[in-house]
Scaffold this motif. Structure first.
Motif, PDB file in Angstrom:
ATOM      1  N   GLU A   5       0.859  -1.183   0.000  1.00 27.55           N
ATOM      2  CA  GLU A   5       0.000   0.000   0.000  1.00 27.55           C
ATOM      3  C   GLU A   5       0.890   1.226   0.000  1.00 27.55           C
ATOM      4  OE1 GLU A   5      -3.431   2.222   2.668  1.00 27.55           O
ATOM      5  OE2 GLU A   5      -2.741   0.252   3.278  1.00 27.55           O
ATOM      6  N   PRO A   6       0.591   2.251  -0.776  1.00 26.65           N
ATOM      7  CA  PRO A   6      -0.540   2.272  -1.703  1.00 26.65           C
ATOM      8  C   PRO A   6      -0.250   1.498  -2.992  1.00 26.65           C
ATOM      9  CG  PRO A   6       0.644   4.328  -1.858  1.00 26.65           C
ATOM     10  CD  PRO A   6       1.299   3.552  -0.745  1.00 26.65           C
ATOM     11  N   GLY A  31      -5.921   3.462  -0.356  1.00 27.99           N
ATOM     12  CA  GLY A  31      -5.089   2.312  -0.636  1.00 27.99           C
ATOM     13  C   GLY A  31      -4.438   2.295  -1.998  1.00 27.99           C
ATOM     14  N   ASP A 292      -9.010  -3.014  -3.251  1.00 30.63           N
ATOM     15  CA  ASP A 292      -8.951  -3.882  -2.066  1.00 30.63           C
ATOM     16  C   ASP A 292      -8.657  -5.331  -2.451  1.00 30.63           C
ATOM     17  OD1 ASP A 292      -9.492  -1.670  -0.523  1.00 30.63           O
ATOM     18  OD2 ASP A 292     -11.609  -2.163  -0.204  1.00 30.63           O
ATOM     19  N   ARG A 295      -5.034  -5.753  -3.755  1.00 33.27           N
ATOM     20  CA  ARG A 295      -4.044  -5.742  -2.672  1.00 33.27           C
ATOM     21  C   ARG A 295      -4.051  -7.057  -1.888  1.00 33.27           C
ATOM     22  NH1 ARG A 295      -5.060  -2.140   1.207  1.00 33.27           N
ATOM     23  NH2 ARG A 295      -2.946  -2.478   1.993  1.00 33.27           N
TER      24      ARG A 295
END
Length: 339
Positions: A5-6, A31, A292, A295
């Protein structure tokens, strides 16, 4: 495997949609950051990148993907450029959020499908943002409970104030009805098996030569019928509505009755004027969900198969528009990767 992140994103295409996604990544969602942008218009790319620390500007999508700190790609360039950008992303095994259409036709979409299968894992989420709209999500959840019984019909209305000057009659199918194609497949859990397009006398508000409105009938392999009124020069506002008619009841979304006023002997509300207003939250939620899941090392949301299926249905729809009659949709067997 999780990603840092990011999340560094390369945005390919900095026109209206791409620039809006740059704004969204930079100032709305969490994020992620814009690490690079690419556009055939070098000055436009530079202007977009100038306001973001550490963002580089490119004219070659592959160069943007190779830039430092790029972990993922968002493709918002015109549809004909999508295939090359997707294949370039596959070469680097980068996760992709690709705005619809996946590609403009079924043959090129199938090539992308086959290239992703060769990777052995999903990399693409297609930008059918209605799956993230609160009203559509509630309708999908209700239909999934089965309490209304089996869906029999789905009525859709899709209206725009005015069409862009470059819009053609076939683009009502490929650029507009494409959303209802995906919504029908998603809401009902069916594939679309045939398309018929009916054309009333064009509206006086439509540009010369544009067949607007159109009435599109989608038959599904689950025995349901979905119809779409597409009217891109209605003149009064932007409306997207859907009503599911089931064995034991109906459910309707998109009436836009969040605020009703009573004053000066009148009652009423307002009608949104374009898609950026109506679906603003859906775009935010879609992009946040993609960041999301990326990641977390996952790929969720509409798949390359969904993009291919929509392209095949729209291709059949354009044939139905141009040739008349009912046109069957030709789909390859669904690969195991997307089951």
């Amino acid at each position: 495997m999780t990603v840092r992140e990011p999340l560094g994103i390369a945005v390919i295409g900095t026109g209206r949609m791409g620039a809006d996604h740059v704004r969204r990544i930079d100032s709305v969602i969490s994020g992620a950051r814009v690490a690079a942008v690419a556009d055939i218009d070098a000055e436009r790319a530079k202007a977009v990148a100038a306001g973001i620390d550490g963002c580089t500007a490119h004219t070659d999508p592959a160069a943007a993907m190779a830039a430092a700190d790029v972990d993922a790609v968002l493709i918002a360039s015109p549809g004909p450029a999508h295939e090359a950008a997707l294949l370039a992303a596959f070469e680097r095994d980068l996760p992709v959020l690709c705005e619809k259409p996946l590609t403009p036709d079924a043959a090129s979409a199938l090539r992308v499908l086959e290239a992703e299968q060769a990777l052995g894992h999903r990399r693409v989420q297609v930008g059918f943002m209605r799956r993230y709209d609160t009203e559509y999500v509630r309708l999908k959840a209700l239909l999934s409970t089965g309490q209304l019984g089996r869906p029999l019909m789905l009525h859709n209305r899709h209206r725009n104030v005015a069409s862009p000057p470059f819009f053609t009659s076939s683009m009502l199918i490929s650029d507009s009805v494409a959303h209802e194609v995906d919504a029908t497949r998603w809401l009902l859990g069916h594939e679309i098996s045939a398309v018929t397009v009916l054309r009333p006398t064009p509206s006086g508000g439509a540009p010369e030569g544009l067949s607007d409105p159109q009435f599109v009938v989608l038959e599904t392999d689950g025995g349901a019928i979905s119809d779409v009124e597409i009217f891109v020069n209605c003149g009064f506002g932007y409306q997207v509505q859907a009503e599911a008619v089931c064995e034991r009841g109906t459910a309707r979304i998109g009436d836009g009755h969040a605020l009703i006023t009573h004053m000066a002997g009148r009652w009423g509300g307002t009608i949104t004027q374009d898609w950026t207003e109506r679906f603003a939250q859906a775009y935010d939620d879609e992009l946040q969900a993609w960041v999301d899941s990326t990641r977390r090392g996952e790929v969720t949301g509409p798949s390359t198969w969904d993009g291919y299926a929509a392209a095949a249905v729209c291709e059949a729809g354009i044939r139905a528009l141009e040739e008349g009659g009912r046109v069957e949709v030709d789909l390859v067997e669904k690969p195991q990767l997307y089951r």
